[in-house]
Design a protein around this motif. Sequence first.
Motif, mmCIF file in Angstrom:
data_model
loop_
_atom_site.group_PDB
_atom_site.id
_atom_site.type_symbol
_atom_site.label_atom_id
_atom_site.label_comp_id
_atom_site.label_asym_id
_atom_site.label_seq_id
_atom_site.Cartn_x
_atom_site.Cartn_y
_atom_site.Cartn_z
ATOM 1 N N GLY A 30 0.963 -1.345 -0.050
ATOM 2 C CA GLY A 30 -0.063 -0.150 0.006
ATOM 3 C C GLY A 30 0.671 1.501 0.039
ATOM 4 N N ASP A 31 2.036 1.158 0.351
ATOM 5 C CA ASP A 31 2.796 2.314 0.288
ATOM 6 C C ASP A 31 3.344 2.641 -0.999
ATOM 7 N N SER A 32 3.371 3.778 -1.330
ATOM 8 C CA SER A 32 3.745 4.356 -2.798
ATOM 9 C C SER A 32 5.263 4.501 -3.104
ATOM 10 N N HIS A 67 -2.889 3.249 -13.035
ATOM 11 C CA HIS A 67 -2.901 4.415 -14.230
ATOM 12 C C HIS A 67 -3.571 5.613 -13.705
ATOM 13 N N GLY A 68 -2.612 7.035 -13.554
ATOM 14 C CA GLY A 68 -3.167 8.101 -13.098
ATOM 15 C C GLY A 68 -3.071 8.267 -11.603
ATOM 16 N N SER A 69 -2.440 7.418 -10.724
ATOM 17 C CA SER A 69 -2.549 7.401 -9.289
ATOM 18 C C SER A 69 -0.833 7.171 -9.008
ATOM 19 N N GLY A 70 -0.238 6.038 -9.424
ATOM 20 C CA GLY A 70 0.974 5.899 -9.225
ATOM 21 C C GLY A 70 1.460 4.363 -9.043
#
Length: 228
Positions: A30-32, A67-70
């Motif tokens: 869940g971490d980016s 897509h569009g989030s990271g």
Amino acid sequence: MSQAPQAGGLSDRLVDGLLDLISEGALAPGDSLPTVRELATRFAVTTPTIREALRRLQTTDAVRMRHGSGIYVGDGIHRMLLPNPNSTPLKDEHIVQLVEARLTIEPGIAALAAVNRTVDDVERLARAVDTAKRAPDDNRPKLNFHRELAAASGNQVLFEVVDSLLSARSREQRALRAQIENRVRDYEQHVAIFLAVEAGNAELARRLTEQHLHDLRTTVTDHLGTPE
């Protein structure tokens, strides 16, 4: 600027470097992660090259690209065993072997669960038992009793073995469940195993699970017409 390790091919080095980045940063599911452009700069490669490495990690759910989030760490980052989702359907004799494998493994898992279960494990097992009583149109999350039993063992490898069998062989597992004619007995056996685990009685949990899976093997062999 970080450099990927020098051993192996470029794609392998990038995969190793990305895994090191996750590990050294103590990142959890869940971490980016940094953007593709930032990662490409970090490892001194082009963006298509870093995307290829990320796609390799995505196939095992180590990372997830939205897509569009990271880019995020996936739930599969800590898995030690991976199921094969693209295997061909099992032949009859292999279905029997599948049950026999579970018969060998799961009684010991039940015994461990009786020793190692936590309050949360007991709650999830109770919900898994309750799942069997729900109406088909009940949309609440369904928990698999045997998967939760394996989780309660406290052994990640054993959990992944059972999870892999249930996930990768979901078609065969559905076929096995469809052969269970005595649903009441099946449910009552799950309840008995749950109560033994809740009470911390390892030997009883082992014995009840062994009997439960022995009954399943008998049902399968009778249905397929194969000798026990």
